[in-house]
Design a protein around this motif. Structure first.
Motif, short mmCIF file in Angstrom:
data_model
loop_
_atom_site.label_atom_id
_atom_site.label_comp_id
_atom_site.label_asym_id
_atom_site.label_seq_id
_atom_site.Cartn_x
_atom_site.Cartn_y
_atom_site.Cartn_z
N VAL A 14 -30.60 19.50 8.56
CA VAL A 14 -31.79 19.26 7.75
C VAL A 14 -31.88 17.78 7.34
CG1 VAL A 14 -30.79 19.87 5.50
CG2 VAL A 14 -33.24 20.16 5.90
N VAL A 15 -30.75 17.15 7.10
CA VAL A 15 -30.76 15.72 6.75
C VAL A 15 -31.23 14.91 7.96
CG1 VAL A 15 -29.35 13.75 6.01
CG2 VAL A 15 -28.92 16.04 5.06
N LEU A 16 -30.73 15.25 9.14
CA LEU A 16 -31.17 14.57 10.36
C LEU A 16 -32.67 14.81 10.57
CD1 LEU A 16 -30.60 12.94 12.90
CD2 LEU A 16 -29.88 15.07 14.02
N ALA A 17 -33.13 16.02 10.35
CA ALA A 17 -34.56 16.32 10.49
C ALA A 17 -35.40 15.46 9.54
CB ALA A 17 -34.82 17.80 10.23
N ASN A 18 -34.90 15.23 8.32
CA ASN A 18 -35.61 14.37 7.38
C ASN A 18 -35.67 12.93 7.88
OD1 ASN A 18 -36.00 16.51 5.61
ND2 ASN A 18 -34.23 15.99 4.35
N LEU A 19 -34.57 12.44 8.41
CA LEU A 19 -34.55 11.08 8.95
C LEU A 19 -35.47 10.95 10.15
CD1 LEU A 19 -30.76 10.20 8.69
CD2 LEU A 19 -32.63 9.18 7.38
N ILE A 20 -35.53 11.98 10.97
CA ILE A 20 -36.43 11.95 12.12
C ILE A 20 -37.89 11.84 11.66
CG2 ILE A 20 -37.36 13.38 14.02
CD1 ILE A 20 -34.42 14.21 14.58
N GLN A 21 -38.22 12.42 10.52
CA GLN A 21 -39.57 12.26 9.98
C GLN A 21 -39.87 10.79 9.66
OE1 GLN A 21 -42.09 14.73 9.69
NE2 GLN A 21 -40.56 15.58 11.09
N LEU A 22 -38.91 10.09 9.07
CA LEU A 22 -39.10 8.66 8.78
C LEU A 22 -39.26 7.87 10.08
CD1 LEU A 22 -36.42 8.21 5.98
CD2 LEU A 22 -38.90 8.42 5.70
N TYR A 23 -38.43 8.18 11.07
CA TYR A 23 -38.48 7.54 12.38
C TYR A 23 -39.85 7.77 13.04
CZ TYR A 23 -37.21 7.23 17.40
OH TYR A 23 -37.16 6.95 18.74
N GLN A 24 -40.30 9.01 13.03
CA GLN A 24 -41.59 9.33 13.64
C GLN A 24 -42.73 8.64 12.88
OE1 GLN A 24 -40.93 10.55 16.60
NE2 GLN A 24 -41.53 12.68 16.49
#
Length: 160
Positions: A14-24
């Protein structure tokens, strides 16, 4: 520079998924990335990093703080090479050498042939990766321009 790569375990997905949102979100400035009806960006490959072999996910940490992530895949070309699939350093950690050191540490995990692709519209990433690859590559660097699915340059190089 105190930069570390930490393996992302499934408990931290879930932490990685949150970071992917910032990246996207950052990437949406150069590519048309639509929001879902939930107000998020889609990333269909996240689960693959926890269910398929040959994929690795790392948190990038700087001075003990979460600073970004790196996703890589092995045997992309079935020749033993590794590929940088996604790489992200949060804005507050940019311009301080964090990304360069994280890339150096990522490549050191798998000496040999690597590939990565840079979107032509992402001029900052193109300059960064060109510099990093030139610094770390042992031998020639091959650059191939591709058009599908987006215009990009694919770099292929070897690291010790």
């Amino acid at each position: 520079m105190d930069v570390e790569l930490a393996v992302v375990g499934e408990q931290d997905k879930v932490v990685l998924a949150n970071l992917i949102q910032l990246y996207q979100h950052d990437f949406s400035e150069i590519r048309d990335l639509p929001l879902t009806r939930h107000g998020t960006f889609g990333y269909p490959y996240l689960d693959h990093y926890f269910t398929e072999g040959g994929r690795e996910a790392y948190f990038i940490e700087a001075r003990g703080e979460l600073a970004g992530f790196a996703l890589c895949r092995g045997d992309l070309d079935e020749d033993g090479s590794w590929n940088v699939a996604e790489f992200f350093v949060a804005r507050g950690h940019r311009g301080r050498g964090v990304a360069r050191e994280a890339a150096r540490r990522l490549f050191a995990r798998h000496p040999g042939v690597w590939t990565l692709s840079v979107d032509h519209a992402n001029t900052a990433a193109a300059a960064f990766w060109s510099s990093v690859v030139e610094e770390l590559a042992t031998g020639p660097v091959t650059a191939v321009d591709l058009a599908d699915p987006v215009p990009r340059t694919r770099l292929r190089f070897r690291v010790a």
